[in-house]
Design a protein around this motif. Structure first.
Motif: not given
Length: 565
Positions: A347-352, A414-416, A548-554
């Motif tokens: 997930a670091a790839i998505l975050v970066l 959501a705000v992001m 990223e929203w979906g990743r955190q939700a999962r």
């Protein structure tokens, strides 16, 4: 939407507003606003207002150009963040891990402002520039520690979202005080009085900061490095190689910055290198060398440790003083990167990617804002000052406050996502201005804003510029607050200073790299196609936010709660 669902949404939003209001009453929240104010005030005084004083003192432009060099301390403050994260000061260490640096910086900055008030900028330019440089270094250091303090003290009551919001509010308030108010006071009382007053304010903030809370649990958690010698930890030889490579890259970067500053300050005016070119060309290279490459090394180390490769099978006691140097150096410089890369995994790839792209629409074209206002649209400097510095800052603070209330109602991601979307779409406001501003004029007329501006001494042209800038700044306030909260949320409390400083440095990398190409596009195509392009470019961040929203939700975890073992 049905009437029932609309009513539910209204109740939910009002409940979010009430929760946001209750959180503002917490002591940590009040101190966060104070720290935001103390972070922005010296920045405004040293990198903005100071040039007005130098101009009034008839200091030549070449000499004033040297003062732009002090801005490098803010651009590359992450280079000394590992030291700030680990070193405790004699006597002041009793204040706490973060407060010792915050209080020291505030008192030092207050003293510097007062000393500056006693000097003649033209007659004592050498001492004046030295003090300004020390002040910029202290201010940038304070920024690193304040960002870390926000992560450390966040809890269920004083949440990261709320702390990020009030930090932005305090920051923007200080920009007004150190900018517009300072200029106003200088007309009536003179610059020495203004800087003496600002120094007294910073001193007062230092006194109040003595009573700020500190997260002692985090402080105790990071005291020992003995864990690095236990079974399951990486082999010291592997750690030594990693520390050597990363350390050399950081030393090269720090040496490059220091060498440039020495060359610039010691050279004749006509021989001084261009600081803007240095930041735009060397800046991205330095960030790649000190952030991107070390992050790749840290990711490899995290994978090796997870797979049980190159790890200790039994405890390895220290047998030489160099072992202690290795452990402490690794903990300060490499371990913060290894921790975050190991925690995030792939997930670091998505975050970066999200961090790199989130503010690209602002950073890539912000350099050309004034040429667009003054040259392409033909506004005067006074009109731009009213629209951008006064009305624009107010709109920005409104966006920050709105973002804080939306956090409590919608949630961080959501705000992001909303911030990324609105930041991209508001580029269309400037596209309309580039085509004559018909839509902005219609909005201004329909809302009665044109009438208000006319009664305050402006005209319809100024009104439509203010509408465009106001819309963009409201979106920017939401996006900026969301980004601060997001970066804080993916930062671990045990390594907050280094991790946040490194991540925040990435937010300007792509925009800085793209400015040269964008400038050429403006020259050949004009501004309208550029704003369409930047709108589409902002869509990349929107897509990444959704992922990223979906990743955190999962994952169903809150990143700020994750702490290193």
């Amino acid at each position: 939407m049905t009437a029932g669902s609309a009513a539910t949404d209204r109740v939910g939003f009002l409940d979010g507003v009430r929760r946001f209001g209750r959180s503002l009453k917490q002591p940590k929240t009040a101190y966060m606003m104070l720290f935001g104010f103390s972070s922005a005030l010296p920045y405004a005084l040293l990198l903005g207002t100071l040039y007005a004083w130098l101009s009034d003192a008839e200091v030549d432009l070449e000499t004033m150009g040297v003062f732009s060099l002090i801005g490098l301390t803010y651009a590359f403050k992450f280079l000394w963040s590992p030291l700030i994260d680990r070193i405790s000061l004699p006597i002041l260490r009793k204040l706490g891990r973060r407060k010792q640096w915050i209080v020291l910086a505030q008192f030092l900055l207050g003293g510097i402002m007062m000393l500056l008030s006693t000097l003649d900028p033209k007659g004592a330019i050498g001492v004046f520039s030295l003090l300004a440089g020390i002040g910029a270094f202290a201010s940038a250091t304070q920024d690193v520690v304040v960002d870390a303090w926000r992560v450390d003290v966040a809890d269920e009551t004083a949440t990261l979202d709320t702390l990020s919001t009030v930090y932005q509010l305090g920051y923007r308030a200080a920009v007004l005080v150190g900018g517009a108010l300072a200029l106003f006071l200088a007309d009536g009382f003179g610059w020495p009085t203004v800087y003496a007053l600002m120094g007294a304010i910073l001193m007062g903030l230092g006194v109040v900061s003595l009573f700020a809370p500190e997260n002692e649990r985090v402080e105790a958690m990071t005291e020992s490095v003995d864990q690095l010698r236990q079974p399951g930890e990486l082999n010291p030889r592997i750690r030594a190689v990693a520390l050597g490579v990363v350390g050399l890259l950081w030393l090269w970067a720090l040496g490059n910055v220091v060498q440039f500053m020495v060359r610039s300050l010691g050279a004749d005016p006509e021989a001084r290198p261009d600081s803007v070119a240095f930041v735009s060309v060397q800046g991205p290279v330095i960030v790649i060398a000190t952030v991107v490459i070390p992050a790749m090394i840290a990711a490899w180390l995290a994978v090796m440790q997870r797979q049980g490769k190159y790890v200790l099978r039994e405890a390895a006691p220290r047998t030489h003083w160099s072992d202690a140097v290795l452990d402490h150096g690794y903990r300060a410089l490499v371990l913060p990167l290894t921790e975050i890369m190991g925690r995030l995994g792939w997930a670091a790839i998505l975050v970066l990617a999200l961090v790199l792209s989130y503010r690209i629409t602002d950073t890539i074209w912000g350099t050309f804002a004034y040429p667009f206002y003054l040259d392409a649209l033909g506004y005067t400097k006074s009109e731009v000052a009213v629209a951008s510095k006064f009305f624009g800052v107010g709109a920005l603070m409104l966006g920050v406050a709105l973002g804080g209330m939306l956090f409590a109602w919608m949630g961080r991601m959501a705000v992001m996502t909303l911030g990324a979307l609105t930041a991209a779409l508001t580029n269309l406001l400037y596209a309309d201005l580039a085509r004559g501003g018909m839509v902005m004029s219609a909005v201004s007329d329909y809302t009665g804003f044109s009438w208000l501006v006319a009664h305050l001494g402006g005209d319809e042209r100024l009104a439509r510029l203010m509408v465009a800038i106001g819309g963009e700044n409201i979106a920017g306030g939401i996006a900026g607050t969301a980004l601060v909260a997001y970066l804080s949320s993916i930062t671990s409390k045990g390594y907050s200073a280094v991790q946040y400083a490194l991540l925040s440095s990435l937010t300007f990398l792509v925009g800085t790299l793209g400015r040269g190409a964008l400038g050429k596009m403006i020259e050949t195509q004009g501004y309208y196609p550029i704003f369409i392009f930047t709108t589409l470019l902002g869509g990349v961040a929107v897509v990444l936010c959704l992922l990223e929203w979906g990743r955190q939700a999962r994952a169903r975890v809150i990143p700020v709660q994750v702490e290193p073992e």
